[in-house]
Design a protein around this motif. Structure first.
Motif, PDB file in Angstrom:
ATOM      1  N   ILE A 216       0.846  -1.190   0.000  1.00  0.00           N
ATOM      2  CA  ILE A 216       0.000   0.000   0.000  1.00  0.00           C
ATOM      3  C   ILE A 216       0.886   1.245   0.000  1.00  0.00           C
ATOM      4  CG2 ILE A 216      -1.965  -1.110   1.093  1.00  0.00           C
ATOM      5  CD1 ILE A 216      -1.084  -0.026   3.748  1.00  0.00           C
ATOM      6  N   ALA A 217       0.354   2.337  -0.522  1.00  0.00           N
ATOM      7  CA  ALA A 217       1.131   3.560  -0.669  1.00  0.00           C
ATOM      8  C   ALA A 217       1.539   4.143   0.677  1.00  0.00           C
ATOM      9  CB  ALA A 217       0.331   4.592  -1.476  1.00  0.00           C
ATOM     10  N   ASN A 218       0.591   4.127   1.630  1.00  0.00           N
ATOM     11  CA  ASN A 218       0.863   4.718   2.939  1.00  0.00           C
ATOM     12  C   ASN A 218       0.660   3.670   4.030  1.00  0.00           C
ATOM     13  OD1 ASN A 218       1.191   7.457   1.883  1.00  0.00           O
ATOM     14  ND2 ASN A 218      -1.022   7.378   1.504  1.00  0.00           N
ATOM     15  N   PRO A 219       1.735   3.192   4.658  1.00  0.00           N
ATOM     16  CA  PRO A 219       1.614   2.198   5.741  1.00  0.00           C
ATOM     17  C   PRO A 219       0.688   2.704   6.847  1.00  0.00           C
ATOM     18  CG  PRO A 219       3.897   2.417   5.059  1.00  0.00           C
ATOM     19  CD  PRO A 219       3.147   3.509   4.367  1.00  0.00           C
ATOM     20  N   VAL A 220      -0.024   1.762   7.481  1.00  0.00           N
ATOM     21  CA  VAL A 220      -0.968   2.105   8.546  1.00  0.00           C
ATOM     22  C   VAL A 220      -0.637   1.317   9.806  1.00  0.00           C
ATOM     23  CG1 VAL A 220      -2.832   2.729   6.967  1.00  0.00           C
ATOM     24  CG2 VAL A 220      -2.592   0.349   7.694  1.00  0.00           C
ATOM     25  N   TYR A 221      -1.433   1.534  10.844  1.00  0.00           N
ATOM     26  CA  TYR A 221      -1.244   0.843  12.117  1.00  0.00           C
ATOM     27  C   TYR A 221       0.171   1.095  12.650  1.00  0.00           C
ATOM     28  CZ  TYR A 221      -2.235  -2.797  15.610  1.00  0.00           C
ATOM     29  OH  TYR A 221      -2.459  -3.476  16.787  1.00  0.00           O
ATOM     30  N   SER A 222       0.474   2.393  12.773  1.00  0.00           N
ATOM     31  CA  SER A 222       1.799   2.840  13.245  1.00  0.00           C
ATOM     32  C   SER A 222       2.924   2.315  12.356  1.00  0.00           C
ATOM     33  CB  SER A 222       2.026   2.398  14.694  1.00  0.00           C
ATOM     34  OG  SER A 222       1.034   2.928  15.544  1.00  0.00           O
ATOM     35  N   GLY A 223       2.636   2.187  11.065  1.00  0.00           N
ATOM     36  CA  GLY A 223       3.643   1.748  10.113  1.00  0.00           C
ATOM     37  C   GLY A 223       3.867   0.259  10.060  1.00  0.00           C
ATOM     38  N   LYS A 224       3.114  -0.524  10.861  1.00  0.00           N
ATOM     39  CA  LYS A 224       3.306  -1.967  10.907  1.00  0.00           C
ATOM     40  C   LYS A 224       2.718  -2.679   9.694  1.00  0.00           C
ATOM     41  CE  LYS A 224       3.205  -2.069  15.988  1.00  0.00           C
ATOM     42  NZ  LYS A 224       2.485  -2.595  17.180  1.00  0.00           N
ATOM     43  N   ILE A 225       1.661  -2.128   9.120  1.00  0.00           N
ATOM     44  CA  ILE A 225       0.998  -2.770   7.987  1.00  0.00           C
ATOM     45  C   ILE A 225       1.395  -2.061   6.702  1.00  0.00           C
ATOM     46  CG2 ILE A 225      -1.219  -3.362   6.923  1.00  0.00           C
ATOM     47  CD1 ILE A 225      -2.418  -3.479   9.707  1.00  0.00           C
ATOM     48  N   VAL A 226       2.181  -2.752   5.880  1.00  0.00           N
ATOM     49  CA  VAL A 226       2.636  -2.190   4.619  1.00  0.00           C
ATOM     50  C   VAL A 226       2.071  -2.943   3.421  1.00  0.00           C
ATOM     51  CG1 VAL A 226       4.753  -1.286   5.621  1.00  0.00           C
ATOM     52  CG2 VAL A 226       4.735  -3.605   4.680  1.00  0.00           C
ATOM     53  N   ARG A 227       1.504  -4.130   3.669  1.00  0.00           N
ATOM     54  CA  ARG A 227       0.892  -4.924   2.601  1.00  0.00           C
ATOM     55  C   ARG A 227      -0.466  -5.451   3.067  1.00  0.00           C
ATOM     56  NH1 ARG A 227       4.238  -6.424  -1.601  1.00  0.00           N
ATOM     57  NH2 ARG A 227       6.436  -5.869  -1.334  1.00  0.00           N
ATOM     58  N   ILE A 228      -1.407  -5.521   2.150  1.00  0.00           N
ATOM     59  CA  ILE A 228      -2.741  -6.026   2.459  1.00  0.00           C
ATOM     60  C   ILE A 228      -3.158  -7.037   1.388  1.00  0.00           C
ATOM     61  CG2 ILE A 228      -3.485  -3.946   3.676  1.00  0.00           C
ATOM     62  CD1 ILE A 228      -4.919  -3.088   1.136  1.00  0.00           C
ATOM     63  N   PRO A 229      -4.114  -7.928   1.694  1.00  0.00           N
ATOM     64  CA  PRO A 229      -4.563  -8.920   0.704  1.00  0.00           C
ATOM     65  C   PRO A 229      -5.100  -8.254  -0.558  1.00  0.00           C
ATOM     66  CG  PRO A 229      -5.294  -9.532   2.888  1.00  0.00           C
ATOM     67  CD  PRO A 229      -4.725  -8.151   3.018  1.00  0.00           C
ATOM     68  N   THR A 230      -4.660  -8.745  -1.696  1.00  0.00           N
ATOM     69  CA  THR A 230      -5.057  -8.173  -2.982  1.00  0.00           C
ATOM     70  C   THR A 230      -6.564  -8.171  -3.170  1.00  0.00           C
ATOM     71  OG1 THR A 230      -2.990  -8.989  -3.939  1.00  0.00           O
ATOM     72  CG2 THR A 230      -4.744  -8.358  -5.476  1.00  0.00           C
ATOM     73  N   SER A 231      -7.215  -9.265  -2.809  1.00  0.00           N
ATOM     74  CA  SER A 231      -8.650  -9.403  -3.063  1.00  0.00           C
ATOM     75  C   SER A 231      -9.506  -8.489  -2.206  1.00  0.00           C
ATOM     76  CB  SER A 231      -9.091 -10.859  -2.852  1.00  0.00           C
ATOM     77  OG  SER A 231      -8.540 -11.681  -3.855  1.00  0.00           O
ATOM     78  N   SER A 232      -8.948  -7.921  -1.145  1.00  0.00           N
ATOM     79  CA  SER A 232      -9.734  -6.993  -0.332  1.00  0.00           C
ATOM     80  C   SER A 232      -9.943  -5.674  -1.071  1.00  0.00           C
ATOM     81  CB  SER A 232      -9.038  -6.738   1.002  1.00  0.00           C
ATOM     82  OG  SER A 232      -7.834  -6.022   0.823  1.00  0.00           O
ATOM     83  N   VAL A 233      -8.978  -5.295  -1.892  1.00  0.00           N
ATOM     84  CA  VAL A 233      -9.090  -4.065  -2.666  1.00  0.00           C
ATOM     85  C   VAL A 233     -10.056  -4.243  -3.830  1.00  0.00           C
ATOM     86  CG1 VAL A 233      -7.793  -2.351  -4.000  1.00  0.00           C
ATOM     87  CG2 VAL A 233      -6.740  -3.451  -2.027  1.00  0.00           C
ATOM     88  N   MET A 234     -10.146  -5.477  -4.348  1.00  0.00           N
ATOM     89  CA  MET A 234     -11.002  -5.763  -5.493  1.00  0.00           C
ATOM     90  C   MET A 234     -12.485  -5.729  -5.139  1.00  0.00           C
ATOM     91  SD  MET A 234      -8.646  -8.945  -6.732  1.00  0.00           S
ATOM     92  CE  MET A 234      -9.867  -9.640  -7.846  1.00  0.00           C
ATOM     93  N   ASN A 235     -12.800  -5.820  -3.848  1.00  0.00           N
ATOM     94  CA  ASN A 235     -14.192  -5.852  -3.408  1.00  0.00           C
ATOM     95  C   ASN A 235     -14.572  -4.499  -2.807  1.00  0.00           C
ATOM     96  OD1 ASN A 235     -16.652  -6.250  -1.970  1.00  0.00           O
ATOM     97  ND2 ASN A 235     -16.202  -8.420  -1.764  1.00  0.00           N
ATOM     98  N   PRO A 236     -15.502  -3.744  -3.448  1.00  0.00           N
ATOM     99  CA  PRO A 236     -15.865  -2.425  -2.922  1.00  0.00           C
ATOM    100  C   PRO A 236     -16.842  -2.468  -1.763  1.00  0.00           C
ATOM    101  CG  PRO A 236     -17.119  -2.874  -4.900  1.00  0.00           C
ATOM    102  CD  PRO A 236     -16.182  -4.045  -4.719  1.00  0.00           C
ATOM    103  N   TRP A 237     -17.443  -3.638  -1.492  1.00  0.00           N
ATOM    104  CA  TRP A 237     -18.466  -3.698  -0.457  1.00  0.00           C
ATOM    105  C   TRP A 237     -17.881  -3.639   0.940  1.00  0.00           C
ATOM    106  CZ3 TRP A 237     -22.290  -2.283  -2.954  1.00  0.00           C
ATOM    107  CH2 TRP A 237     -22.739  -2.881  -4.123  1.00  0.00           C
ATOM    108  N   GLY A 238     -18.766  -3.484   1.894  1.00  0.00           N
ATOM    109  CA  GLY A 238     -18.330  -3.493   3.278  1.00  0.00           C
ATOM    110  C   GLY A 238     -19.173  -2.592   4.148  1.00  0.00           C
ATOM    111  N   LEU A 239     -18.507  -1.765   4.890  1.00  0.00           N
ATOM    112  CA  LEU A 239     -19.138  -0.912   5.889  1.00  0.00           C
ATOM    113  C   LEU A 239     -19.876  -1.775   6.896  1.00  0.00           C
ATOM    114  CD1 LEU A 239     -18.605   2.019   5.785  1.00  0.00           C
ATOM    115  CD2 LEU A 239     -20.897   2.441   5.017  1.00  0.00           C
ATOM    116  N   LEU A 240     -19.157  -2.719   7.467  1.00  0.00           N
ATOM    117  CA  LEU A 240     -19.738  -3.629   8.443  1.00  0.00           C
ATOM    118  C   LEU A 240     -19.500  -3.118   9.859  1.00  0.00           C
ATOM    119  CD1 LEU A 240     -18.571  -7.053   7.038  1.00  0.00           C
ATOM    120  CD2 LEU A 240     -20.538  -5.711   6.404  1.00  0.00           C
ATOM    121  N   TYR A 241     -20.495  -3.229  10.673  1.00  0.00           N
ATOM    122  CA  TYR A 241     -20.365  -2.850  12.075  1.00  0.00           C
ATOM    123  C   TYR A 241     -20.499  -4.129  12.891  1.00  0.00           C
ATOM    124  CZ  TYR A 241     -20.966   1.926  10.478  1.00  0.00           C
ATOM    125  OH  TYR A 241     -20.810   3.124   9.834  1.00  0.00           O
TER     126      TYR A 241
END
Length: 253
Positions: A216-241
């Motif tokens: 990912i362009a900008n690491p998150v979680y205090s810089g600990k997360i620099v990569r995320i699963p590819t298929s999560s970006v492919m799915n626009p749905w969500g907004l789960l509580y």
């Protein structure tokens, strides 16, 4: 070429998944047979769509979601999880608190079955995805239960259905849940004190068969997360509580 699309009725087709590069634009025209002849012949020319494809998503977030992701408590944790695909959000899960895993190990338990169940807060749902994906966040890889599950379905997005993570909706959209089997993962943790209790990452997924990661362009979680699963970006749905998380263990002393 610019395509602007809108959701039609209850259709769930993902236009973002269309292979535009596999398409063509065919132009039909007439051409003179010679400069002095008025006779025209029909001709066609096919243009391959081999250029660059760009998706321009416009996200409309609820205030509750925006406030939650902007004020996430990475120290003590949050009372609810907020997930969204695309340019959205993921969740980080710690399965055991201080001393809890050590207590299980001391009892020398035999783990017959273990699962993690996520229950949705129905009051704030917009579009719930068909599936979520739980993985080893520390090492950026699938869990043992994912790897050992060889079950398949005719619709490949429902492969590995024993491992789970597939949406389950009750009557009148009540009691929406996602259940993920973690038997092997918990067994490994309990039977050996040398196995690290890793943090787990939770995302929505469009393709359970694709467990690759992208930077990912900008690491998150205090810089600990620099990569995320590819298929999560492919799915626009969500907004789960997700209002409740329950770890269920079936054991034998």
């Amino acid at each position: 070429m610019y395509f602007k699309v809108e959701k039609s009725g209850t259709a769930t087709t993902q236009l973002a998944m269309m292979n535009f590069k596999g398409g063509t634009v065919t132009v039909y025209y007439k051409e003179n047979t010679s400069s002095s002849n008025s006779t025209k012949v029909n001709k066609t020319i096919a243009l391959n769509l081999t250029g660059n494809c760009v998706n321009l998503f416009q996200n409309d977030y609820l205030p509750e979601y925006t406030n939650a992701v902007n004020s996430a408590n990475s120290t003590e944790g949050d009372t609810k999880l907020y997930l969204k695909g695309g340019e959205g959000s993921m969740a980080v899960i710690n399965l055991f608190g201080v001393g809890e895993l050590e207590q299980l190990r001391a009892r020398n338990l035999l783990i017959n079955d273990a699962s993690l169940t996520f229950t949705i807060d129905n009051s704030n749902i917009l579009d719930e995805p068909n599936r979520i994906y739980l993985y080893d966040l520390n090492n950026k890889r699938s869990l043992a239960d994912y790897s050992s599950d060889i079950t398949t379905r005719s619709a490949q997005k429902y492969n590995k259905y024993v491992h789970g993570g597939i949406i389950k909706i009750g009557s009148d959209k009540k009691g929406i849940q996602y259940k993920v089997k973690l038997t092997n993962h918990i067994r490994n943790l309990v039977k050996s004190d040398t196995v690290t209790n890793v943090q787990l990452g939770l995302v929505v997924t469009e393709n359970i068969n694709d467990v690759s990661f992208k930077k990912i362009a900008n690491p998150v979680y205090s810089g600990k997360i620099v990569r995320i699963p590819t298929s999560s970006v492919m799915n626009p749905w969500g907004l789960l509580y997700m209002a409740a998380i329950q770890l269920c263990l079936k054991t034998k002393d």
